[in-house]
Design a protein around this motif. Sequence first.
Motif, PDB file in Angstrom:
ATOM      1  N   GLU A  88      25.626  14.899   8.316  1.00 29.92           N
ATOM      2  CA  GLU A  88      23.501  14.724   7.328  1.00 29.92           C
ATOM      3  C   GLU A  88      23.897  16.094   8.204  1.00 29.92           C
ATOM      4  O   GLU A  88      22.844  16.306   9.351  1.00 29.92           O
ATOM      5  CB  GLU A  88      23.151  13.900   8.605  1.00 29.92           C
ATOM      6  CG  GLU A  88      23.982  12.152   8.372  1.00 29.92           C
ATOM      7  CD  GLU A  88      23.367  11.787   6.931  1.00 29.92           C
ATOM      8  OE1 GLU A  88      22.461  12.304   6.501  1.00 29.92           O
ATOM      9  OE2 GLU A  88      23.867  10.642   5.764  1.00 29.92           O
ATOM     10  N   PRO A  89      22.644  17.273   6.926  1.00 27.05           N
ATOM     11  CA  PRO A  89      22.049  17.973   7.582  1.00 27.05           C
ATOM     12  C   PRO A  89      20.499  17.810   7.499  1.00 27.05           C
ATOM     13  O   PRO A  89      20.085  17.222   6.988  1.00 27.05           O
ATOM     14  CB  PRO A  89      22.361  19.147   6.259  1.00 27.05           C
ATOM     15  CG  PRO A  89      22.595  17.693   4.801  1.00 27.05           C
ATOM     16  CD  PRO A  89      23.280  16.720   5.764  1.00 27.05           C
ATOM     17  N   PHE A  90      20.186  18.758   8.626  1.00 24.46           N
ATOM     18  CA  PHE A  90      18.518  17.881   8.778  1.00 24.46           C
ATOM     19  C   PHE A  90      17.467  19.844   8.553  1.00 24.46           C
ATOM     20  O   PHE A  90      17.824  20.602   8.682  1.00 24.46           O
ATOM     21  CB  PHE A  90      18.663  17.936  10.799  1.00 24.46           C
ATOM     22  CG  PHE A  90      18.659  16.384  10.191  1.00 24.46           C
ATOM     23  CD1 PHE A  90      17.980  15.290   9.545  1.00 24.46           C
ATOM     24  CD2 PHE A  90      20.200  16.709  10.919  1.00 24.46           C
ATOM     25  CE1 PHE A  90      18.137  14.185  10.133  1.00 24.46           C
ATOM     26  CE2 PHE A  90      20.581  14.791  11.124  1.00 24.46           C
ATOM     27  CZ  PHE A  90      18.990  13.903  11.291  1.00 24.46           C
ATOM     28  N   LYS A  91      17.142  19.145   7.324  1.00 17.06           N
ATOM     29  CA  LYS A  91      16.487  20.676   6.775  1.00 17.06           C
ATOM     30  C   LYS A  91      14.706  20.910   6.376  1.00 17.06           C
ATOM     31  O   LYS A  91      14.227  19.775   7.809  1.00 17.06           O
ATOM     32  CB  LYS A  91      16.272  20.967   5.834  1.00 17.06           C
ATOM     33  CG  LYS A  91      17.900  21.827   4.845  1.00 17.06           C
ATOM     34  CD  LYS A  91      18.492  21.817   3.801  1.00 17.06           C
ATOM     35  CE  LYS A  91      19.543  22.360   3.303  1.00 17.06           C
ATOM     36  NZ  LYS A  91      20.746  22.863   4.143  1.00 17.06           N
ATOM     37  N   VAL A  92      14.019  21.308   6.642  1.00 19.81           N
ATOM     38  CA  VAL A  92      12.151  21.346   6.542  1.00 19.81           C
ATOM     39  C   VAL A  92      12.018  19.998   6.390  1.00 19.81           C
ATOM     40  O   VAL A  92      12.790  19.491   5.078  1.00 19.81           O
ATOM     41  CB  VAL A  92      11.495  21.920   5.875  1.00 19.81           C
ATOM     42  CG1 VAL A  92      10.194  22.008   6.152  1.00 19.81           C
ATOM     43  CG2 VAL A  92      11.961  23.303   6.388  1.00 19.81           C
ATOM     44  N   PRO A  93      11.587  19.504   7.138  1.00 20.82           N
ATOM     45  CA  PRO A  93      11.245  17.720   6.928  1.00 20.82           C
ATOM     46  C   PRO A  93      10.408  17.967   5.804  1.00 20.82           C
ATOM     47  O   PRO A  93       8.782  18.618   5.406  1.00 20.82           O
ATOM     48  CB  PRO A  93      10.018  16.977   8.515  1.00 20.82           C
ATOM     49  CG  PRO A  93      10.302  18.320   9.493  1.00 20.82           C
ATOM     50  CD  PRO A  93      11.096  19.788   8.821  1.00 20.82           C
ATOM     51  N   THR A  94      10.051  16.599   4.711  1.00 23.93           N
ATOM     52  CA  THR A  94       9.401  16.111   4.225  1.00 23.93           C
ATOM     53  C   THR A  94       8.186  15.548   4.086  1.00 23.93           C
ATOM     54  O   THR A  94       7.838  15.433   5.990  1.00 23.93           O
ATOM     55  CB  THR A  94      10.024  15.555   3.288  1.00 23.93           C
ATOM     56  OG1 THR A  94      10.466  14.255   4.244  1.00 23.93           O
ATOM     57  CG2 THR A  94      11.779  16.004   2.876  1.00 23.93           C
ATOM     58  N   GLU A  95       7.621  15.532   3.397  1.00 23.74           N
ATOM     59  CA  GLU A  95       6.052  15.470   3.350  1.00 23.74           C
ATOM     60  C   GLU A  95       6.244  13.356   3.776  1.00 23.74           C
ATOM     61  O   GLU A  95       5.462  13.108   5.002  1.00 23.74           O
ATOM     62  CB  GLU A  95       5.107  14.465   2.403  1.00 23.74           C
ATOM     63  CG  GLU A  95       4.780  16.879   1.884  1.00 23.74           C
ATOM     64  CD  GLU A  95       3.574  16.486   0.998  1.00 23.74           C
ATOM     65  OE1 GLU A  95       2.928  15.167  -0.001  1.00 23.74           O
ATOM     66  OE2 GLU A  95       3.858  16.844   0.225  1.00 23.74           O
ATOM     67  N   GLU A  96       6.816  13.028   3.480  1.00 21.09           N
ATOM     68  CA  GLU A  96       7.421  11.293   3.957  1.00 21.09           C
ATOM     69  C   GLU A  96       8.061  11.309   6.150  1.00 21.09           C
ATOM     70  O   GLU A  96       7.519  10.813   6.145  1.00 21.09           O
ATOM     71  CB  GLU A  96       8.440  10.897   2.950  1.00 21.09           C
ATOM     72  CG  GLU A  96       9.242   9.626   3.205  1.00 21.09           C
ATOM     73  CD  GLU A  96       9.705   8.825   2.348  1.00 21.09           C
ATOM     74  OE1 GLU A  96      10.293   7.481   2.691  1.00 21.09           O
ATOM     75  OE2 GLU A  96      10.532   9.401   1.810  1.00 21.09           O
ATOM     76  N   ASP A  97       8.818  12.558   6.304  1.00 20.91           N
ATOM     77  CA  ASP A  97       9.522  12.837   7.236  1.00 20.91           C
ATOM     78  C   ASP A  97       8.009  12.661   8.466  1.00 20.91           C
ATOM     79  O   ASP A  97       8.097  12.023   8.800  1.00 20.91           O
ATOM     80  CB  ASP A  97      10.016  13.941   7.485  1.00 20.91           C
ATOM     81  CG  ASP A  97      11.509  13.393   6.528  1.00 20.91           C
ATOM     82  OD1 ASP A  97      12.110  12.150   6.741  1.00 20.91           O
ATOM     83  OD2 ASP A  97      12.172  14.679   6.081  1.00 20.91           O
ATOM     84  N   LEU A  98       7.054  13.519   7.407  1.00 21.62           N
ATOM     85  CA  LEU A  98       6.042  14.175   8.441  1.00 21.62           C
ATOM     86  C   LEU A  98       5.220  12.500   8.763  1.00 21.62           C
ATOM     87  O   LEU A  98       3.687  13.247  10.255  1.00 21.62           O
ATOM     88  CB  LEU A  98       5.305  15.905   8.119  1.00 21.62           C
ATOM     89  CG  LEU A  98       5.787  16.526   8.376  1.00 21.62           C
ATOM     90  CD1 LEU A  98       5.549  17.898   7.110  1.00 21.62           C
ATOM     91  CD2 LEU A  98       6.493  16.886   9.211  1.00 21.62           C
ATOM     92  N   ALA A  99       5.333  11.928   7.801  1.00 23.75           N
ATOM     93  CA  ALA A  99       3.525  11.087   8.206  1.00 23.75           C
ATOM     94  C   ALA A  99       4.024   9.417   8.828  1.00 23.75           C
ATOM     95  O   ALA A  99       3.907   8.567   9.093  1.00 23.75           O
ATOM     96  CB  ALA A  99       4.431   9.924   6.718  1.00 23.75           C
TER      97      ALA A  99
END
Length: 280
Positions: A88-99
Amino acid sequence: MSYAHRIDGTKKVRLEDFDASDTAGLHKAEGETRAHALGEELATLEDLLFYAGDHALLIILQGRDTSGKDGAIRKILDYSNAQSCRVEPFKVPTEEDLAHDFLWRIHRRTPGRGEIVVFNRSHYEDVLVARVHNLVPEEVWRRRYDHINHFEALLADNRTILLKFYLHISKDEQKERLLAREQETEKAWKLSAGDWKERRLWDDYTRAYEEAINRCSSREAPWHIVPANKKWFRNLAILERLVETLRPYKSGWLGKLEQIGEKAKRELAAYHEEKSGAAE
């Protein structure tokens, strides 16, 4: 001796106290031979974990640019069963992640029992990049250390075995790897000016990593500092730590599988007896 340095929170550490070029006196050929033997044992242990279904394994890889996270993952996967292991790679958070809260996207990718998951970067980015680049106020990222500790304690309580690795390279080694990457035309897709820009923040990242390691190390979820200037030694250190961590569970897993086997034998015997009676 252990090739990776285990940090369990009992004393403060500074990264400068660890030699990124350490090879424990081994030569490359000897190290690779040992790594292969450990890898074979790891494959057996991972299969037992999968079939017993009593525990999950979460491997967290963190490190600066070029520290070798992808290479370490490839080596782990060399000895892993595709049906039980995923990355599971983690890149820049998406808009959904940031919500959501910062752990929302992390928790939903953790392993269930019987599974092995490797995190390429992780929730620690939220006290590393977020801190260094001032993406959130200090009062926010400082509270995250406690959130991380509680989160990892929850995983451990649910029989998740946690192994956290910081791949430790020197500033000079990183420079050499970045320059070498520019000469590899077939890997131009790896080139990024951002890597050089992040390098300017070396000291800031050092402080961030040191605080994360010191604040978020425990007996259940220790950090391991891996000398990573030599890629072969990095792989050896990680494989050794994985095997040494899983070995104590082997007898329990074998006992569980023996019980499963005995139950299957009884059910099969009953089936054959029933079938024989019906035929008469």
